[in-house]
Write a protein that holds these residues in place. Sequence first.
Motif, PDB file in Angstrom:
ATOM      1  N   ASN A 195      41.680  32.270  34.618  1.00  0.00           N
ATOM      2  CA  ASN A 195      43.119  32.387  34.392  1.00  0.00           C
ATOM      3  C   ASN A 195      43.749  31.080  33.905  1.00  0.00           C
ATOM      4  OD1 ASN A 195      43.495  35.043  34.858  1.00  0.00           O
ATOM      5  ND2 ASN A 195      44.564  34.832  36.803  1.00  0.00           N
TER       6      ASN A 195
ATOM      7  N   ARG B  10      44.938  32.527  41.812  1.00  0.00           N
ATOM      8  CA  ARG B  10      45.598  31.785  40.742  1.00  0.00           C
ATOM      9  C   ARG B  10      46.345  30.618  41.355  1.00  0.00           C
ATOM     10  NH1 ARG B  10      50.686  31.895  38.364  1.00  0.00           N
ATOM     11  NH2 ARG B  10      51.341  33.586  39.701  1.00  0.00           N
TER      12      ARG B  10
ATOM     13  N   GLN C 118      43.250  39.680  36.933  1.00  0.00           N
ATOM     14  CA  GLN C 118      44.618  39.316  37.310  1.00  0.00           C
ATOM     15  C   GLN C 118      45.254  40.355  38.220  1.00  0.00           C
ATOM     16  OE1 GLN C 118      47.364  37.367  34.425  1.00  0.00           O
ATOM     17  NE2 GLN C 118      45.933  38.233  32.959  1.00  0.00           N
TER      18      GLN C 118
ATOM     19  N   SER D 227      51.677  40.142  37.068  1.00  0.00           N
ATOM     20  CA  SER D 227      50.802  39.068  36.601  1.00  0.00           C
ATOM     21  C   SER D 227      51.563  38.200  35.596  1.00  0.00           C
ATOM     22  CB  SER D 227      49.549  39.645  35.943  1.00  0.00           C
ATOM     23  OG  SER D 227      48.809  40.405  36.871  1.00  0.00           O
TER      24      SER D 227
END
Length: 401
Positions: free
Chosen positions: A53, A188, A209, A332
């Motif tokens: 990510n 993340r 995600q 996301s």
Amino acid sequence: MSMPKGANVPVPVPVVRVEMGWTQGPGVPDADISALLLAAGRVRGDDDFVFYNQPRHPSGAVRHEGKRRGSLCRDVLWVDLTRVEPQIETIVIAASADGGAFARFHGLHVRVLDASNGAEVARFDCTGATTETALVLGELYRRRGVWKFRAVGQGYDTGLAGLATDFGITVDDAPGPPPPPAAQPPVRPAGLGKISLTKDAPAVSLTKQGATAGNMRVNLVWKARPGAARGPLGKLRRGIDLDLDLCCLWELTDGRKGIVHAIGDFGSLHRPPYIQLDRDDRIGGSDTGENLTINLDHAAEFRRILVFAEIYDGAPDFRGVEATATLYPVGSPPIEMKISGCRDGSRDVVLALIENVGGELVVRREGRFIQPPPGRPRWGKVEVDRAYGWGLRWVATRGKD
């Protein structure tokens, strides 16, 4: 020959590819490689964590190149040791399991390869894992100006969140007990508000995600660069500045395929193709542009979706146009792609390919300019189809009123 745990070897080449690999099979989970750049044993901030990510370090020294699937799965990092900042002493090579513990993996290993010719510099086979859901496979480290690789094999039961926190990363929702490994969400770092897909970091997984449901909007906004010429397709209608059309080719897993575009089918969200165009922006330069909405409640039914834009009027080709495409998945970060740099007479640009790869929905930036057939400036869609092997049948239309 595989290194024993704790051993180290010199790395005599300036640029390396670091491959984590394992043998695919029934019941084997997925895994992801990541890198942590350490100064005095800890990261300096969230930017020093490179993973799927956040695929590129600001220095350009480390990037995540993505996964290559098959009977042998590989996830790859690229490292330019000459560009590593002086204060960085160690690059930790880590692995995290998605959907189970590392005890279920077969043939898990990490290799360091010369990026110029693929020659193996080092290999470590990681065996003996039990309940661990994250591992430090090895580390690239600098001693007196010389780079080496050390085989580590240290495990964590707390997944990527626990590993990252141990090295100073601030992880969303880190407080409190971790969820079970099978349910652990992708991690993340806090503060990452947008994902930018570039030539160097072109892909991101929607699945990882957590963007597997709801309506994902794909927005296109554009503007003409100062001095851009107007198009050769006849007199412009009153009020039109630069008219781009946002389009997509789609294919479902049952073999059905088609196109969503402003000259024809605007699509539908609640029946195939589960994709809908909101409107035809005939002016451009606005904040809203044009939007495709993709119903990810039907993600398992998509085989591939090719998102592209076409100049209808207002410029002869994309040399005078700047465009930005942004995907807005539910829950996301937005995924942004800036498109420019056309050097020929292309009137179509392929923005992104959204593809079902082994049940995982992956977005890949394309940024590919495509010229229309000679003498047929409005037939660029046919060339887009041909370039990606879609195989649709094309007929002439009346165009816009």
